[in-house]
Write a protein that holds these residues in place. Structure first.
Motif, short mmCIF file in Angstrom:
data_model
loop_
_atom_site.label_atom_id
_atom_site.label_comp_id
_atom_site.label_asym_id
_atom_site.label_seq_id
_atom_site.Cartn_x
_atom_site.Cartn_y
_atom_site.Cartn_z
N LYS A 113 -9.28 13.23 -5.80
CA LYS A 113 -8.55 14.31 -6.45
C LYS A 113 -7.24 13.86 -7.08
O LYS A 113 -6.98 14.12 -8.25
N SER A 114 -6.36 13.21 -6.26
CA SER A 114 -5.03 12.87 -6.76
C SER A 114 -4.33 11.86 -5.85
O SER A 114 -4.76 11.63 -4.71
N ILE A 115 -3.25 11.31 -6.37
CA ILE A 115 -2.42 10.42 -5.57
C ILE A 115 -1.84 11.18 -4.38
O ILE A 115 -1.83 10.69 -3.25
N GLU A 116 -1.33 12.38 -4.64
CA GLU A 116 -0.75 13.19 -3.59
C GLU A 116 -1.75 13.49 -2.48
O GLU A 116 -1.41 13.46 -1.29
N ASP A 117 -2.98 13.78 -2.85
CA ASP A 117 -4.02 14.04 -1.86
C ASP A 117 -4.31 12.80 -1.03
O ASP A 117 -4.51 12.88 0.18
N ALA A 118 -4.30 11.63 -1.65
CA ALA A 118 -4.51 10.37 -0.92
C ALA A 118 -3.40 10.16 0.11
O ALA A 118 -3.65 9.74 1.24
N ILE A 119 -2.16 10.48 -0.28
CA ILE A 119 -1.02 10.36 0.65
C ILE A 119 -1.19 11.33 1.81
O ILE A 119 -1.03 10.96 2.98
N GLU A 120 -1.50 12.59 1.50
CA GLU A 120 -1.68 13.60 2.54
C GLU A 120 -2.77 13.20 3.52
O GLU A 120 -2.63 13.38 4.73
N ARG A 121 -3.87 12.68 3.00
CA ARG A 121 -4.98 12.27 3.86
C ARG A 121 -4.56 11.12 4.78
O ARG A 121 -4.90 11.10 5.97
N ALA A 122 -3.83 10.16 4.24
CA ALA A 122 -3.38 9.01 5.03
C ALA A 122 -2.44 9.45 6.14
O ALA A 122 -2.58 9.04 7.30
N VAL A 123 -1.46 10.29 5.81
CA VAL A 123 -0.50 10.77 6.81
C VAL A 123 -1.20 11.61 7.87
O VAL A 123 -0.95 11.45 9.07
N SER A 124 -2.09 12.47 7.45
CA SER A 124 -2.82 13.31 8.39
C SER A 124 -3.66 12.48 9.36
O SER A 124 -3.68 12.74 10.57
N LYS A 125 -4.33 11.49 8.84
CA LYS A 125 -5.15 10.61 9.69
C LYS A 125 -4.29 9.83 10.67
O LYS A 125 -4.62 9.70 11.85
N ALA A 126 -3.15 9.30 10.19
CA ALA A 126 -2.25 8.56 11.07
C ALA A 126 -1.72 9.47 12.19
O ALA A 126 -1.59 9.03 13.34
N GLY A 186 -6.65 2.29 -8.01
CA GLY A 186 -7.81 3.16 -8.02
C GLY A 186 -9.03 2.46 -8.56
O GLY A 186 -8.97 1.31 -8.99
N THR A 187 -10.12 3.19 -8.55
CA THR A 187 -11.36 2.67 -9.11
C THR A 187 -11.73 3.50 -10.33
O THR A 187 -11.38 4.68 -10.43
N ILE A 188 -12.43 2.85 -11.24
CA ILE A 188 -12.83 3.47 -12.50
C ILE A 188 -14.35 3.47 -12.58
O ILE A 188 -15.00 2.47 -12.27
N ASP A 189 -14.91 4.60 -13.03
CA ASP A 189 -16.35 4.71 -13.23
C ASP A 189 -16.58 5.43 -14.56
O ASP A 189 -16.09 6.55 -14.75
N GLU A 190 -17.27 4.79 -15.45
CA GLU A 190 -17.58 5.36 -16.76
C GLU A 190 -16.32 5.87 -17.48
O GLU A 190 -16.25 7.00 -17.94
N ASP A 191 -15.31 5.00 -17.52
CA ASP A 191 -14.05 5.28 -18.22
C ASP A 191 -13.22 6.42 -17.63
O ASP A 191 -12.36 6.98 -18.30
N HIS A 192 -13.46 6.80 -16.39
CA HIS A 192 -12.69 7.85 -15.71
C HIS A 192 -12.27 7.36 -14.33
O HIS A 192 -12.98 6.58 -13.69
N VAL A 193 -11.12 7.86 -13.88
CA VAL A 193 -10.67 7.53 -12.53
C VAL A 193 -11.66 8.14 -11.54
O VAL A 193 -11.92 9.35 -11.58
N GLN A 194 -12.21 7.29 -10.70
CA GLN A 194 -13.17 7.76 -9.70
C GLN A 194 -12.46 8.06 -8.38
O GLN A 194 -12.77 9.04 -7.72
N GLN A 195 -11.50 7.19 -8.01
CA GLN A 195 -10.84 7.36 -6.73
C GLN A 195 -9.45 6.75 -6.77
O GLN A 195 -9.25 5.69 -7.35
N TRP A 196 -8.48 7.47 -6.18
CA TRP A 196 -7.12 6.96 -6.01
C TRP A 196 -7.03 6.29 -4.64
O TRP A 196 -7.60 6.77 -3.67
N GLN A 197 -6.31 5.16 -4.59
CA GLN A 197 -6.06 4.45 -3.34
C GLN A 197 -4.55 4.21 -3.25
O GLN A 197 -3.97 3.60 -4.14
N VAL A 198 -3.94 4.71 -2.19
CA VAL A 198 -2.49 4.61 -2.04
C VAL A 198 -2.17 3.94 -0.71
O VAL A 198 -2.58 4.44 0.35
#
Length: 69
Positions: free
Chosen positions: A17-30, A47-59
């Motif tokens: 979804k977003s960078i912010e969501d990746a941060i929230e998920r990381a903090v929540s898991k920790a 992040g990763t790219i699939d067919e010229d679009h951002v597929q996943q954010w990694q923070v």
């Protein structure tokens, strides 16, 4: 103001979804396994790219938590 001693951990959160969501998920898991979380610092965003679009954010974060007495 109380003086604390902190420990740092480094983790990477992911989201399609977003960078912010990746941060929230990381903090929540920790928070599931570490008590007294106090702050975080974003170390790297990528992040990763699939067919010229951002597929996943990694923070990558450093998270500080208070050591217990």
């Amino acid at each position: 103001m109380e003086n604390h001693t902190y420990k740092l951990i480094e983790i990477t959160g992911t989201s399609d979804k977003s960078i912010e969501d990746a941060i929230e998920r990381a903090v929540s898991k920790a928070a599931n396994s570490v008590d007294e979380l106090r702050w975080f610092k974003v170390m790297e965003t990528r992040g990763t790219i699939d067919e010229d679009h951002v597929q996943q954010w990694q923070v990558t974060l450093k998270i500080g938590f208070t050591l217990k007495d």
